[in-house]
Design a protein around this motif. Structure first.
Motif, PDB file in Angstrom:
ATOM      1  N   ALA A  58     -21.477  45.274  31.120  1.00 42.65           N
ATOM      2  CA  ALA A  58     -21.583  46.295  32.164  1.00 42.65           C
ATOM      3  C   ALA A  58     -20.674  47.482  31.838  1.00 42.65           C
ATOM      4  O   ALA A  58     -21.076  48.645  31.967  1.00 42.65           O
ATOM      5  N   LYS A  59     -19.470  47.196  31.397  1.00 45.50           N
ATOM      6  CA  LYS A  59     -18.519  48.250  31.031  1.00 45.50           C
ATOM      7  C   LYS A  59     -19.057  49.084  29.872  1.00 45.50           C
ATOM      8  O   LYS A  59     -19.007  50.314  29.902  1.00 45.50           O
ATOM      9  N   ASN A  60     -19.604  48.415  28.864  1.00 48.45           N
ATOM     10  CA  ASN A  60     -20.153  49.118  27.699  1.00 48.45           C
ATOM     11  C   ASN A  60     -21.343  50.010  28.070  1.00 48.45           C
ATOM     12  O   ASN A  60     -21.579  51.031  27.430  1.00 48.45           O
ATOM     13  N   LEU A  61     -22.098  49.604  29.097  1.00 46.48           N
ATOM     14  CA  LEU A  61     -23.226  50.406  29.567  1.00 46.48           C
ATOM     15  C   LEU A  61     -22.776  51.552  30.475  1.00 46.48           C
ATOM     16  O   LEU A  61     -23.547  52.446  30.795  1.00 46.48           O
ATOM     17  N   GLY A  62     -21.520  51.489  30.942  1.00 40.42           N
ATOM     18  CA  GLY A  62     -21.008  52.517  31.839  1.00 40.42           C
ATOM     19  C   GLY A  62     -21.288  52.249  33.302  1.00 40.42           C
ATOM     20  O   GLY A  62     -21.213  53.157  34.128  1.00 40.42           O
ATOM     21  N   LEU A  63     -21.600  51.003  33.632  1.00 42.41           N
ATOM     22  CA  LEU A  63     -21.881  50.658  35.029  1.00 42.41           C
ATOM     23  C   LEU A  63     -20.579  50.586  35.808  1.00 42.41           C
ATOM     24  O   LEU A  63     -19.595  50.019  35.343  1.00 42.41           O
ATOM     25  N   ARG A  64     -20.594  51.150  37.012  1.00 42.37           N
ATOM     26  CA  ARG A  64     -19.398  51.142  37.847  1.00 42.37           C
ATOM     27  C   ARG A  64     -19.631  50.578  39.229  1.00 42.37           C
ATOM     28  O   ARG A  64     -18.690  50.320  39.964  1.00 42.37           O
TER      29      ARG A  64
END
Length: 91
Positions: free
Chosen positions: A49-55
């Motif tokens: 999720a972090k690598n995809l930029g999900l917040r």
């Protein structure tokens, strides 16, 4: 010729909204996609999720592309298709 089904990832936390989004995506996609539910409380899912930029969650990713998702609109559309007369029909 065999076609590849889209890969749908649903990034979730432990919330009622996330559970409803899972059901909604499963209902909409039927057997037309491969669905993977990714609980971000698990380290490998949190890293993805972090690598995809999900917040914020829930989040939906199809074939590595983040879908813009407005849960209010999605649920309004889903609820609009319900036959409320059948649900509340007197026995």
């Amino acid at each position: 010729m065999q076609t590849t089904l889209p890969q749908v990832e649903i990034f979730v936390t432990n919330s009622a909204l996330c559970e409803q989004v899972i059901l909604l995506v499963q209902r909409v996609s039927g057997d037309q996609s491969r669905i993977n539910v990714c609980d971000v409380r698990k380290e490998s899912n949190a890293e993805r999720a972090k690598n995809l930029g999900l917040r914020s969650f829930p989040a939906i990713v199809v074939d590595d592309e983040i879908l813009p998702f407005d849960p209010v609109t999605a649920f309004s559309e889903m609820l609009g298709s319900v036959d409320w007369t059948e649900i509340f029909k007197a026995s």
